[in-house]
Design a protein around this motif. Structure first.
Motif, PDB file in Angstrom:
ATOM      1  N   GLN A  33      -5.552  -2.518 -16.435  1.00 27.06           N
ATOM      2  CA  GLN A  33      -5.018  -2.242 -15.108  1.00 27.06           C
ATOM      3  C   GLN A  33      -5.706  -3.086 -14.048  1.00 27.06           C
ATOM      4  O   GLN A  33      -6.888  -3.380 -14.133  1.00 27.06           O
ATOM      5  N   SER A  34      -4.928  -3.496 -13.036  1.00 25.97           N
ATOM      6  CA  SER A  34      -5.487  -4.191 -11.877  1.00 25.97           C
ATOM      7  C   SER A  34      -5.052  -3.420 -10.643  1.00 25.97           C
ATOM      8  O   SER A  34      -4.287  -2.459 -10.734  1.00 25.97           O
ATOM      9  N   ILE A  35      -5.516  -3.862  -9.470  1.00 23.12           N
ATOM     10  CA  ILE A  35      -5.088  -3.143  -8.261  1.00 23.12           C
ATOM     11  C   ILE A  35      -3.580  -3.241  -8.073  1.00 23.12           C
ATOM     12  O   ILE A  35      -2.977  -2.413  -7.413  1.00 23.12           O
ATOM     13  N   PHE A  36      -2.953  -4.248  -8.672  1.00 23.74           N
ATOM     14  CA  PHE A  36      -1.516  -4.423  -8.471  1.00 23.74           C
ATOM     15  C   PHE A  36      -0.691  -3.548  -9.413  1.00 23.74           C
ATOM     16  O   PHE A  36       0.527  -3.513  -9.319  1.00 23.74           O
ATOM     17  N   THR A  37      -1.355  -2.862 -10.331  1.00 19.37           N
ATOM     18  CA  THR A  37      -0.627  -1.959 -11.219  1.00 19.37           C
ATOM     19  C   THR A  37      -1.120  -0.522 -11.084  1.00 19.37           C
ATOM     20  O   THR A  37      -0.646   0.359 -11.801  1.00 19.37           O
ATOM     21  N   ASN A  38      -2.045  -0.283 -10.148  1.00 17.50           N
ATOM     22  CA  ASN A  38      -2.574   1.061  -9.954  1.00 17.50           C
ATOM     23  C   ASN A  38      -1.771   1.752  -8.847  1.00 17.50           C
ATOM     24  O   ASN A  38      -2.299   2.076  -7.786  1.00 17.50           O
ATOM     25  N   ASN A  39      -0.488   1.946  -9.074  1.00 16.83           N
ATOM     26  CA  ASN A  39       0.388   2.536  -8.067  1.00 16.83           C
ATOM     27  C   ASN A  39       1.554   3.243  -8.757  1.00 16.83           C
ATOM     28  O   ASN A  39       1.653   3.234  -9.979  1.00 16.83           O
ATOM     29  N   MET A  40       2.446   3.825  -7.958  1.00 20.06           N
ATOM     30  CA  MET A  40       3.499   4.667  -8.540  1.00 20.06           C
ATOM     31  C   MET A  40       4.492   3.877  -9.401  1.00 20.06           C
ATOM     32  O   MET A  40       5.145   4.426 -10.268  1.00 20.06           O
ATOM     33  N   LEU A  41       4.582   2.563  -9.158  1.00 15.89           N
ATOM     34  CA  LEU A  41       5.506   1.755  -9.948  1.00 15.89           C
ATOM     35  C   LEU A  41       5.056   1.646 -11.396  1.00 15.89           C
ATOM     36  O   LEU A  41       5.866   1.444 -12.296  1.00 15.89           O
ATOM     37  N   PHE A  42       3.742   1.778 -11.626  1.00 14.12           N
ATOM     38  CA  PHE A  42       3.201   1.705 -12.986  1.00 14.12           C
ATOM     39  C   PHE A  42       2.515   3.018 -13.364  1.00 14.12           C
ATOM     40  O   PHE A  42       1.461   3.026 -13.987  1.00 14.12           O
ATOM     41  N   ALA A  43       3.117   4.115 -12.936  1.00 19.98           N
ATOM     42  CA  ALA A  43       2.574   5.437 -13.257  1.00 19.98           C
ATOM     43  C   ALA A  43       3.666   6.309 -13.844  1.00 19.98           C
ATOM     44  O   ALA A  43       4.851   6.136 -13.543  1.00 19.98           O
ATOM     45  N   ASP A  44       3.263   7.234 -14.687  1.00 16.83           N
ATOM     46  CA  ASP A  44       4.172   8.219 -15.257  1.00 16.83           C
ATOM     47  C   ASP A  44       3.864   9.575 -14.616  1.00 16.83           C
ATOM     48  O   ASP A  44       2.781   9.774 -14.056  1.00 16.83           O
TER      49      ASP A  44
ATOM     50  N   LEU B 109      -6.200  10.949  -3.650  1.00 11.49           N
ATOM     51  CA  LEU B 109      -6.126   9.486  -3.763  1.00 11.49           C
ATOM     52  C   LEU B 109      -7.504   8.906  -4.063  1.00 11.49           C
ATOM     53  O   LEU B 109      -8.458   9.196  -3.361  1.00 11.49           O
ATOM     54  N   SER B 110      -7.585   8.062  -5.079  1.00  9.05           N
ATOM     55  CA  SER B 110      -8.842   7.362  -5.333  1.00  9.05           C
ATOM     56  C   SER B 110      -8.846   6.040  -4.576  1.00  9.05           C
ATOM     57  O   SER B 110      -7.805   5.571  -4.115  1.00  9.05           O
ATOM     58  N   GLU B 111     -10.008   5.430  -4.475  1.00 19.49           N
ATOM     59  CA  GLU B 111     -10.145   4.126  -3.819  1.00 19.49           C
ATOM     60  C   GLU B 111      -9.223   3.102  -4.468  1.00 19.49           C
ATOM     61  O   GLU B 111      -8.508   2.354  -3.803  1.00 19.49           O
ATOM     62  N   GLN B 112      -9.225   3.058  -5.818  1.00 19.06           N
ATOM     63  CA  GLN B 112      -8.383   2.102  -6.535  1.00 19.06           C
ATOM     64  C   GLN B 112      -6.907   2.357  -6.273  1.00 19.06           C
ATOM     65  O   GLN B 112      -6.103   1.432  -6.187  1.00 19.06           O
ATOM     66  N   GLU B 113      -6.545   3.620  -6.143  1.00 18.63           N
ATOM     67  CA  GLU B 113      -5.136   3.949  -5.880  1.00 18.63           C
ATOM     68  C   GLU B 113      -4.702   3.502  -4.490  1.00 18.63           C
ATOM     69  O   GLU B 113      -3.563   3.084  -4.288  1.00 18.63           O
ATOM     70  N   ILE B 114      -5.614   3.568  -3.523  1.00 19.77           N
ATOM     71  CA  ILE B 114      -5.268   3.066  -2.184  1.00 19.77           C
ATOM     72  C   ILE B 114      -4.977   1.566  -2.251  1.00 19.77           C
ATOM     73  O   ILE B 114      -3.989   1.085  -1.699  1.00 19.77           O
ATOM     74  N   TYR B 115      -5.846   0.835  -2.945  1.00 17.57           N
ATOM     75  CA  TYR B 115      -5.592  -0.602  -3.123  1.00 17.57           C
ATOM     76  C   TYR B 115      -4.231  -0.817  -3.782  1.00 17.57           C
ATOM     77  O   TYR B 115      -3.444  -1.680  -3.370  1.00 17.57           O
ATOM     78  N   GLY B 116      -3.962  -0.052  -4.827  1.00 17.04           N
ATOM     79  CA  GLY B 116      -2.716  -0.231  -5.582  1.00 17.04           C
ATOM     80  C   GLY B 116      -1.490   0.050  -4.751  1.00 17.04           C
ATOM     81  O   GLY B 116      -0.529  -0.728  -4.742  1.00 17.04           O
ATOM     82  N   VAL B 117      -1.519   1.167  -4.029  1.00 17.57           N
ATOM     83  CA  VAL B 117      -0.352   1.567  -3.233  1.00 17.57           C
ATOM     84  C   VAL B 117      -0.114   0.577  -2.092  1.00 17.57           C
ATOM     85  O   VAL B 117       1.022   0.144  -1.843  1.00 17.57           O
ATOM     86  N   VAL B 118      -1.188   0.186  -1.387  1.00 16.73           N
ATOM     87  CA  VAL B 118      -1.017  -0.713  -0.235  1.00 16.73           C
ATOM     88  C   VAL B 118      -0.566  -2.100  -0.682  1.00 16.73           C
ATOM     89  O   VAL B 118       0.318  -2.703  -0.064  1.00 16.73           O
ATOM     90  N   SER B 119      -1.136  -2.618  -1.775  1.00 14.20           N
ATOM     91  CA  SER B 119      -0.700  -3.940  -2.250  1.00 14.20           C
ATOM     92  C   SER B 119       0.770  -3.894  -2.665  1.00 14.20           C
ATOM     93  O   SER B 119       1.536  -4.823  -2.377  1.00 14.20           O
ATOM     94  N   LEU B 120       1.186  -2.798  -3.308  1.00 16.80           N
ATOM     95  CA  LEU B 120       2.600  -2.656  -3.680  1.00 16.80           C
ATOM     96  C   LEU B 120       3.490  -2.648  -2.437  1.00 16.80           C
ATOM     97  O   LEU B 120       4.519  -3.340  -2.390  1.00 16.80           O
TER      98      LEU B 120
END
Length: 395
Positions: free
Chosen positions: A75-86, A218-229
């Motif tokens: 996982q990277s920050i670009f996949t730590n978001n709802m688009l890559f979550a179940d 929300l975790s720190e990594q999830e904030i990065y993921g959501v905002v980058s998305l």
């Protein structure tokens, strides 16, 4: 295309990128669920028929969370978001941002988006030419999403560079550049989040940071993921909706004239633009979460699945005269924004931006025409978006 060859032989070639639809037509006919190698070297399945696409997009046996297949290191920050979550993570992450994208809130932005469109076209008034992407289709949605998120609009060119690199990444040679851009983007967001923590505003990033500070889901990594998305997806779809849509109108002058004479047809016109040459060519990746059978094909746990959305939207079993561009077509259940729980959160915003951008441009510049043959336009590389790099127009 030589009929003796398999349509898979020409996938992802420059000729295919220029006009993929004849290849898709043959694939739907001959091998609608095709096992092949993608440009990044992965083997997987491509789905090209509408009915199969809908089924895949809502079947929970096909998962989005790659860590279930490849482990947490994938996982990277670009996949730590709802688009890559179940589920249930998907519901939690999407719930935190969807309040900013309700149809009512989006509709309330109409006047402001109209003002942005007018300002951009005021800047080219008096010129003989315009480059549609640079001068109009890119800046309009990046200004809007920057304002929603609270990031500086003056950094829009950085977002564009990073976004193009990350979305266009589809082969190993691009790896080092992509990695560098991902690092720059991550560092930029880190600095911005620190600023927001000191001085939160009423923008969406501030809301997410405050929620995280309060220990709320929300975790720190999830904030990065959501905002980058949101930064990337928040403008990419609309850039290519406007670009591809105007191109379709210019290639079909009767439809352009009809819309200029009847601007109230714009909602249906946008839906047809989305269906006919949609801005998102392929779904983001899914994987078989278990050994399974789909339409008679044995798929193994971990198999990559990609839905060719633009192919599904030209499927004659679903759409009458699918290769005909008709802005008065009955409202169609196209898949340009996906389907199921991962359907694009920003669809109402993209539609509104598209409506305003297209109608304003063709009203203010009624004699628009391409400055080069459509066949000479260069389409963007990559495995997600479908869009032209530049569209030079005469005003």
């Amino acid at each position: 295309m030589n009929s003796n060859h398999s349509p898979k032989d020409v996938l992802f070639t420059p000729e295919f990128t220029q006009d993929p639809y004849p290849v898709y037509a043959r694939m739907r006919e001959e091998e609608p669920i095709a096992k092949l190698m993608f440009p990044d070297g992965q083997f997987g399945w491509m789905i090209t028929r509408y009915e199969d696409a809908v089924e895949i997009l809502k079947d929970n046996r096909f998962i989005k969370d790659m860590t279930k297949i490849y482990g947490s290191g994938s996982q990277s920050i670009f996949t730590n978001n709802m688009l890559f979550a179940d589920p249930p993570d998907h519901r939690r992450l999407r719930g935190l941002v969807q309040q900013a994208f309700t149809p009512k809130l989006i509709e309330g932005m109409r006047g402001h988006i109209q003002q942005i469109a007018d300002n951009l076209l005021d800047a080219v008034e008096g010129r003989d030419t315009i480059e549609l992407i640079d001068d109009y289709a890119f800046p309009l949605p990046i200004i809007v999403i920057s304002e929603i998120l609270g990031v500086p609009i003056e950094d829009q060119e950085k977002f564009r560079t990073w976004s193009n690199s990350i979305i266009g990444a589809s082969n190993a040679e691009e790896g080092p550049t992509v990695y560098q851009h991902m690092q720059e983007f991550t560092e930029y967001l880190g600095r911005w989040f620190e600023k927001v923590r000191r001085e939160p505003g009423d923008d969406l990033i501030s809301q997410l940071i405050v929620a995280e500070e309060a220990g709320e889901r929300l975790s720190e990594q999830e904030i990065y993921g959501v905002v980058s998305l949101l930064i990337i997806a928040g403008h990419e779809t609309t850039v290519n909706l406007i670009g591809n849509g105007i191109l379709s109108l210019l290639q079909h002058p009767d439809q352009l004239r009809k819309l200029q004479e009847n601007p109230e047809l714009i909602k249906g016109a946008i839906e047809e633009m989305l269906r006919y040459n949609g801005p998102v060519e392929f779904s983001t990746s899914r994987w078989a979460g278990e050994d399974l059978e789909f339409r008679g094909h044995a798929m193994q746990k971990g198999d990559l699945i990609v839905v060719a959305l633009d192919s599904a939207d030209r499927d004659g079993a679903q759409f009458a005269d699918p290769d005909l561009f008709d802005i008065t077509r009955e409202r169609s259940r196209h898949l340009a924004f996906g389907h199921g729980i991962h359907m694009c959160l920003g669809a109402p915003l993209a539609r509104l931006e598209g409506e305003i951008a297209v109608n304003t441009l063709i009203r203010r510049f009624p004699n628009l025409r391409l400055r080069k043959d459509a066949g000479e336009l260069e389409w963007r590389p990559g495995m997600i978006v479908r869009g032209v790099k530049a569209i030079p127009l005469s005003l």
